[in-house]
Motif scaffolding. Structure first.
Motif, PDB file in Angstrom:
ATOM      1  N   ARG A   3      -1.222  -2.430  -4.082  1.00 20.23           N
ATOM      2  CA  ARG A   3      -2.832  -2.955  -3.843  1.00 20.23           C
ATOM      3  C   ARG A   3      -4.266  -1.343  -3.595  1.00 20.23           C
ATOM      4  O   ARG A   3      -4.593  -0.826  -4.646  1.00 20.23           O
ATOM      5  CB  ARG A   3      -3.102  -3.490  -2.803  1.00 20.23           C
ATOM      6  N   GLU A   4      -2.830  -0.364  -3.749  1.00 20.21           N
ATOM      7  CA  GLU A   4      -3.779   1.100  -3.482  1.00 20.21           C
ATOM      8  C   GLU A   4      -2.857   2.245  -2.740  1.00 20.21           C
ATOM      9  O   GLU A   4      -1.865   1.758  -2.328  1.00 20.21           O
ATOM     10  CB  GLU A   4      -5.428   1.173  -2.035  1.00 20.21           C
ATOM     11  N   HIS A   5      -3.756   3.877  -2.956  1.00 23.86           N
ATOM     12  CA  HIS A   5      -2.948   4.153  -2.263  1.00 23.86           C
ATOM     13  C   HIS A   5      -3.693   5.108  -1.656  1.00 23.86           C
ATOM     14  O   HIS A   5      -4.698   5.524  -2.014  1.00 23.86           O
ATOM     15  CB  HIS A   5      -2.542   5.377  -3.678  1.00 23.86           C
ATOM     16  N   MET A   6      -3.312   6.131  -0.613  1.00 27.45           N
ATOM     17  CA  MET A   6      -3.898   7.121   0.133  1.00 27.45           C
ATOM     18  C   MET A   6      -3.455   8.201   0.192  1.00 27.45           C
ATOM     19  O   MET A   6      -2.659   8.246   1.060  1.00 27.45           O
ATOM     20  CB  MET A   6      -4.503   5.996   1.635  1.00 27.45           C
ATOM     21  N   TRP A  34      -7.256   3.707   7.840  1.00 20.24           N
ATOM     22  CA  TRP A  34      -6.905   2.899   6.220  1.00 20.24           C
ATOM     23  C   TRP A  34      -5.867   2.214   7.037  1.00 20.24           C
ATOM     24  O   TRP A  34      -6.022   1.330   6.542  1.00 20.24           O
ATOM     25  CB  TRP A  34      -5.940   4.447   5.778  1.00 20.24           C
ATOM     26  N   ASP A  57     -11.035  11.546  -2.911  1.00 21.16           N
ATOM     27  CA  ASP A  57      -9.976  11.004  -2.929  1.00 21.16           C
ATOM     28  C   ASP A  57      -9.728  11.537  -4.353  1.00 21.16           C
ATOM     29  O   ASP A  57      -9.325  12.477  -5.264  1.00 21.16           O
ATOM     30  CB  ASP A  57     -10.361   9.754  -3.607  1.00 21.16           C
ATOM     31  N   MET A  87       3.208   2.927  -8.191  1.00 22.71           N
ATOM     32  CA  MET A  87       2.453   1.685  -7.760  1.00 22.71           C
ATOM     33  C   MET A  87       2.910   0.433  -9.049  1.00 22.71           C
ATOM     34  O   MET A  87       2.449  -0.530  -8.562  1.00 22.71           O
ATOM     35  CB  MET A  87       1.329   2.263  -7.744  1.00 22.71           C
ATOM     36  N   TRP A 140       0.835  -1.807  -0.254  1.00 22.05           N
ATOM     37  CA  TRP A 140       0.322   0.208  -0.363  1.00 22.05           C
ATOM     38  C   TRP A 140       1.005   1.046   0.380  1.00 22.05           C
ATOM     39  O   TRP A 140       2.048   1.106   0.937  1.00 22.05           O
ATOM     40  CB  TRP A 140      -0.619  -0.046   1.378  1.00 22.05           C
TER      41      TRP A 140
END
Length: 166
Positions: free
Chosen positions: A116-119, A155, A99, A110, A84
């Motif tokens: 898998r994802e970014h925040m 998160w 977002d 990535m 992540w």
């Protein structure tokens, strides 16, 4: 079943991103995971970890070179474990209101490691932040700490849930 070991690595310039990484680490430990928090410059081999969270600060739309180099240095191993990524930087509440997609450099990293994802989390520039730009921004009333602890914890709990379910 053994406890999953998670690395939280971060690239920071003045410490705000390190604070986010520490909070993610605390939350993962509260959720029963073995979480280790390290500066991205100190990470040369991720094979001892079951999963990785990699974060970097944003400055003028550019992600931390320390975080980028960590991803590139460990790309082969990162592709074989859940990853992540997060960014910290907006000096306002925009990260809470919507977002914010990863900047181009983060999107490339990535893809490189199969994250898998970014925040994106808010950043922080206060009177204690070193540097000329920080002083100018705080004098202009544009500084502040825009990191939201509840959002960071939420998160991190999400990451824990995915790891436990795997």
């Amino acid at each position: 079943m053994s406890t999953k070991r998670v690395l939280i690595a971060y690239g920071t310039k003045h410490g705000a991103t390190a604070g986010i990484a520490e909070q993610i680490g605390r939350t993962l430990r509260e959720d029963g995971l073995d979480a280790v928090v390290l500066p991205a410059d100190d990470v040369h081999d991720v094979r001892a970890y079951d999963a990785v969270v990699l974060g970097g600060s944003l400055y003028a739309g550019h992600w931390s070179s320390k975080a980028r180099h960590c991803a590139e240095r460990n790309a082969d191993s990162l592709r074989h474990r859940p990853v992540w990524m997060f960014s910290s930087g907006p000096l306002d509440r925009s990260a809470e209101e919507k977002d914010i997609p990863p900047v181009a450099a983060v999107a490339r990293e990535m893809q490189l490691v199969g994250a898998r994802e970014h925040m994106t989390f808010g950043g922080s520039i206060t009177a204690r932040t070193p540097g000329f730009l920080a002083k100018v921004l705080t004098r202009q009333g544009k500084g502040g700490d825009f990191r939201n602890p509840e959002r960071i914890q939420q998160w991190a709990h999400h990451i824990s849930a995915e790891l436990v379910a795997a």
